[in-house]
Write a protein that holds these residues in place. Structure first.
Motif, mmCIF file in Angstrom:
data_model
loop_
_atom_site.group_PDB
_atom_site.id
_atom_site.type_symbol
_atom_site.label_atom_id
_atom_site.label_comp_id
_atom_site.label_asym_id
_atom_site.label_seq_id
_atom_site.Cartn_x
_atom_site.Cartn_y
_atom_site.Cartn_z
ATOM 1 N N SER A 1 0.855 -1.189 0.000
ATOM 2 C CA SER A 1 0.000 0.000 0.000
ATOM 3 C C SER A 1 0.890 1.239 0.000
ATOM 4 O O SER A 1 1.904 1.294 0.711
ATOM 5 C CB SER A 1 -0.914 0.029 1.233
ATOM 6 N N GLU A 2 0.513 2.249 -0.796
ATOM 7 C CA GLU A 2 1.292 3.484 -0.852
ATOM 8 C C GLU A 2 1.072 4.342 0.386
ATOM 9 O O GLU A 2 1.857 5.258 0.647
ATOM 10 C CB GLU A 2 0.905 4.287 -2.095
ATOM 11 N N GLU A 3 0.033 4.071 1.150
ATOM 12 C CA GLU A 3 -0.241 4.859 2.342
ATOM 13 C C GLU A 3 0.844 4.618 3.393
ATOM 14 O O GLU A 3 1.153 3.480 3.744
ATOM 15 C CB GLU A 3 -1.611 4.486 2.928
ATOM 16 N N ALA A 4 1.427 5.694 3.897
ATOM 17 C CA ALA A 4 2.488 5.584 4.906
ATOM 18 C C ALA A 4 1.858 5.320 6.258
ATOM 19 O O ALA A 4 1.563 6.242 7.036
ATOM 20 C CB ALA A 4 3.326 6.859 4.935
ATOM 21 N N ASN A 5 1.647 4.057 6.546
ATOM 22 C CA ASN A 5 0.897 3.707 7.752
ATOM 23 C C ASN A 5 1.466 2.429 8.367
ATOM 24 O O ASN A 5 2.096 1.611 7.703
ATOM 25 C CB ASN A 5 -0.584 3.511 7.416
ATOM 26 N N LEU B 1 7.758 2.468 4.396
ATOM 27 C CA LEU B 1 9.175 2.167 4.228
ATOM 28 C C LEU B 1 9.859 3.158 3.293
ATOM 29 O O LEU B 1 11.098 3.237 3.269
ATOM 30 C CB LEU B 1 9.361 0.740 3.706
ATOM 31 N N GLU B 2 9.070 3.925 2.523
ATOM 32 C CA GLU B 2 9.633 4.979 1.682
ATOM 33 C C GLU B 2 9.958 6.222 2.497
ATOM 34 O O GLU B 2 10.748 7.062 2.077
ATOM 35 C CB GLU B 2 8.643 5.349 0.564
ATOM 36 N N ILE B 3 9.338 6.350 3.676
ATOM 37 C CA ILE B 3 9.524 7.540 4.520
ATOM 38 C C ILE B 3 10.433 7.240 5.707
ATOM 39 O O ILE B 3 11.299 8.039 6.061
ATOM 40 C CB ILE B 3 8.160 8.062 4.996
ATOM 41 N N ALA B 4 10.231 6.072 6.321
ATOM 42 C CA ALA B 4 11.108 5.627 7.403
ATOM 43 C C ALA B 4 12.311 4.952 6.754
ATOM 44 O O ALA B 4 12.312 3.753 6.471
ATOM 45 C CB ALA B 4 10.364 4.661 8.322
ATOM 46 N N THR B 5 13.342 5.726 6.486
ATOM 47 C CA THR B 5 14.418 5.277 5.597
ATOM 48 C C THR B 5 15.547 4.542 6.318
ATOM 49 O O THR B 5 16.475 4.067 5.655
ATOM 50 C CB THR B 5 15.002 6.481 4.841
ATOM 51 N N THR B 6 15.506 4.455 7.643
ATOM 52 C CA THR B 6 16.538 3.718 8.391
ATOM 53 C C THR B 6 15.861 2.793 9.392
ATOM 54 O O THR B 6 14.673 2.950 9.706
ATOM 55 C CB THR B 6 17.465 4.675 9.158
ATOM 56 N N GLN B 7 16.616 1.846 9.907
ATOM 57 C CA GLN B 7 16.049 0.938 10.904
ATOM 58 C C GLN B 7 15.610 1.696 12.155
ATOM 59 O O GLN B 7 14.606 1.343 12.796
ATOM 60 C CB GLN B 7 17.059 -0.150 11.278
ATOM 61 N N ASP B 8 16.319 2.749 12.515
ATOM 62 C CA ASP B 8 15.967 3.513 13.705
ATOM 63 C C ASP B 8 14.661 4.273 13.493
ATOM 64 O O ASP B 8 13.836 4.366 14.404
ATOM 65 C CB ASP B 8 17.103 4.474 14.051
ATOM 66 N N ILE C 1 12.720 11.989 15.632
ATOM 67 C CA ILE C 1 12.522 13.363 15.149
ATOM 68 C C ILE C 1 12.763 13.426 13.646
ATOM 69 O O ILE C 1 12.020 14.087 12.906
ATOM 70 C CB ILE C 1 13.458 14.325 15.904
ATOM 71 N N GLU C 2 13.793 12.719 13.177
ATOM 72 C CA GLU C 2 14.047 12.667 11.728
ATOM 73 C C GLU C 2 12.836 12.101 10.989
ATOM 74 O O GLU C 2 12.472 12.572 9.907
ATOM 75 C CB GLU C 2 15.277 11.809 11.454
ATOM 76 N N LEU C 3 12.205 11.075 11.586
ATOM 77 C CA LEU C 3 11.038 10.472 10.949
ATOM 78 C C LEU C 3 9.928 11.493 10.767
ATOM 79 O O LEU C 3 9.345 11.609 9.677
ATOM 80 C CB LEU C 3 10.523 9.296 11.780
ATOM 81 N N TRP C 4 9.628 12.252 11.820
ATOM 82 C CA TRP C 4 8.520 13.198 11.720
ATOM 83 C C TRP C 4 8.857 14.384 10.834
ATOM 84 O O TRP C 4 7.971 14.994 10.235
ATOM 85 C CB TRP C 4 8.053 13.627 13.106
ATOM 86 N N GLN C 5 10.136 14.701 10.712
ATOM 87 C CA GLN C 5 10.531 15.694 9.721
ATOM 88 C C GLN C 5 10.287 15.159 8.317
ATOM 89 O O GLN C 5 9.808 15.889 7.438
ATOM 90 C CB GLN C 5 12.001 16.064 9.924
ATOM 91 N N ASN C 6 10.576 13.865 8.107
ATOM 92 C CA ASN C 6 10.274 13.231 6.818
ATOM 93 C C ASN C 6 8.772 13.233 6.556
ATOM 94 O O ASN C 6 8.318 13.487 5.425
ATOM 95 C CB ASN C 6 10.789 11.794 6.792
ATOM 96 N N MET C 7 7.996 12.903 7.586
ATOM 97 C CA MET C 7 6.541 12.890 7.457
ATOM 98 C C MET C 7 6.025 14.272 7.070
ATOM 99 O O MET C 7 5.140 14.411 6.211
ATOM 100 C CB MET C 7 5.908 12.445 8.776
#
Length: 266
Positions: free
Chosen positions: A90-94, A110-117, A210-216
Motif C-alpha cells: 500500500s502506498e499509504e504511509a501507515n 518504508l519509503e519515509i522511514a528510511t533507516t532501521q531507527d 525526530i528525523e522520521l517526523w521531519q520526513n513525514m
C-alpha cells in the motif's frame, strides 16, 4: 433547570467505570476484557489481510527484525505473546499494532522511514498503543459518552424540555471536539513517549524519531487544524519527542552498553 440535573446524573453514570493507570501514570477508564480485545485484534488483522496483498522476502524480514528487537524489551506478559508481523502492499504511509500481538506495516511507510531507527520509532509507537491499552480506553470512553447522551436525551424528551434537539446536537459536537478527539490526541502523544522509550531500550537511536517526523512533514500535504484532528500536529509531536529525548538518550546509552545493537537490513 431540571434537565441540567439529568445531565449531571448522566455524567456520573458515565464515570462509574473500571479505573486503571497507563504506563505513564495517567488515569484510565477500561471497561473491556483483554481477552475480548485480543479477539477483536485477531479479527481486524485477518480483515486487513483480506483487503490488501501482503509482501514477503527482504521487506518482511526487515520489518520482522525491527519488531523482534522491540518485542524483546517488552514486559513479560506482552513479550511472551506470539507476535505476528505482516507487510502490506500500500502506498499509504501507515503502520499499526493490535491487541493480541499483531503488527502491520505498509510498504509506503518504508519509503519515509528510511533507516532501521526511524522504522523502530514507528513500530515502538504502535506497540506503545497496545501497552497503554488505548483500544480498550477509546472503546470505553465512546461507550460511556454514548450512554451519557442517551440518558440525557431520554430525560429531555420525557420532561418536554424546549429545544431538546438543539441541546442534544450541541452536546454531540461538544463530545466530539471536547472529549473524543482530544482524547485521541492524548493517546498519540502518550504512544510517542512510550515508543521513544521502547526503541531506546532496544538499542535504536531515539533521535531518529525526530528525523522520521521531519520526513513525514515533508511528505505530507495539508492537514486540518490540530483541535479538529485525532493526531497532534507534526510540530507538536516533534516538540514532545524533544522533551523526552534526555531520558531516551540515557536509555539508549545503557542499552548500547548492555550489548543491544540492532542490525536490521532494509
Amino acid at each position: 433547570m431540571r434537565w441540567k440535573t439529568y445531565i449531571a446524573s448522566a455524567v456520573a453514570v458515565a464515570t462509574l467505570t473500571a479505573c486503571s493507570t497507563s504506563p505513564t501514570g495517567r488515569s484510565q477508564m477500561l471497561l473491556m476484557s483483554e481477552n475480548d480485545l485480543s479477539q477483536m485484534g485477531a479479527q481486524a488483522f485477518s480483515q486487513y489481510q483480506q483487503q490488501l496483498p501482503t509482501v514477503g522476502g527482504a521487506q518482511l524480514n526487515y520489518v520482522q527484525c525491527v519488531t523482534n528487537d522491540i518485542v524483546a524489551v517488552l514486559p513479560p506478559e506482552q513479550r511472551d505473546q506470539n507476535w505476528q508481523v505482516k507487510v502490506f502492499e500500500s502506498e499509504e504511509a501507515n503502520a499499526f499494532a493490535l491487541p493480541g500481538g499483531y503488527v502491520g506495516v505498509n510498504t509506503g511507510l518504508l519509503e519515509i522511514a528510511t533507516t532501521q531507527d526511524q522504522l523502530a520509532s514507528v513500530i515502538g509507537h504502535e506497540i506503545g498503543h497496545v501497552l497503554a491499552h488505548h483500544a480498550n480506553e477509546r472503546a470505553s470512553t465512546q461507550s460511556a459518552t454514548q450512554l451519557g447522551m442517551s440518558v440525557v436525551g431520554t430525560a429531555l424528551g420525557a420532561n418536554g424540555v424546549a429545544g431538546s434537539d438543539q441541546i442534544m446536537a450541541a452536546m454531540g459536537m461538544g463530545a466530539q471536539y471536547g472529549v473524543l478527539l482530544p482524547f485521541s490526541r492524548s493517546h498519540e502523544s502518550e504512544a510517542d513517549t512510550i515508543g521513544l522509550q521502547l526503541m531506546a531500550d532496544a538499542g535504536f537511536n531515539p533521535q531518529a524519531s525526530i528525523e522520521l517526523w521531519q520526513n513525514m512533514e515533508q511528505a505530507g500535504g495539508g492537514a486540518p487544524p490540530e483541535w479538529m484532528s485525532t493526531h497532534p500536529s507534526h510540530g507538536s509531536r516533534i516538540a514532545g519527542l524533544e522533551a523526552g529525548m534526555g531520558d531516551a538518550m540515557g536509555r539508549y546509552q545503557r542499552a548500547q552498553a548492555a550489548g543491544r545493537s540492532p542490525s536490521c537490513k532494509a
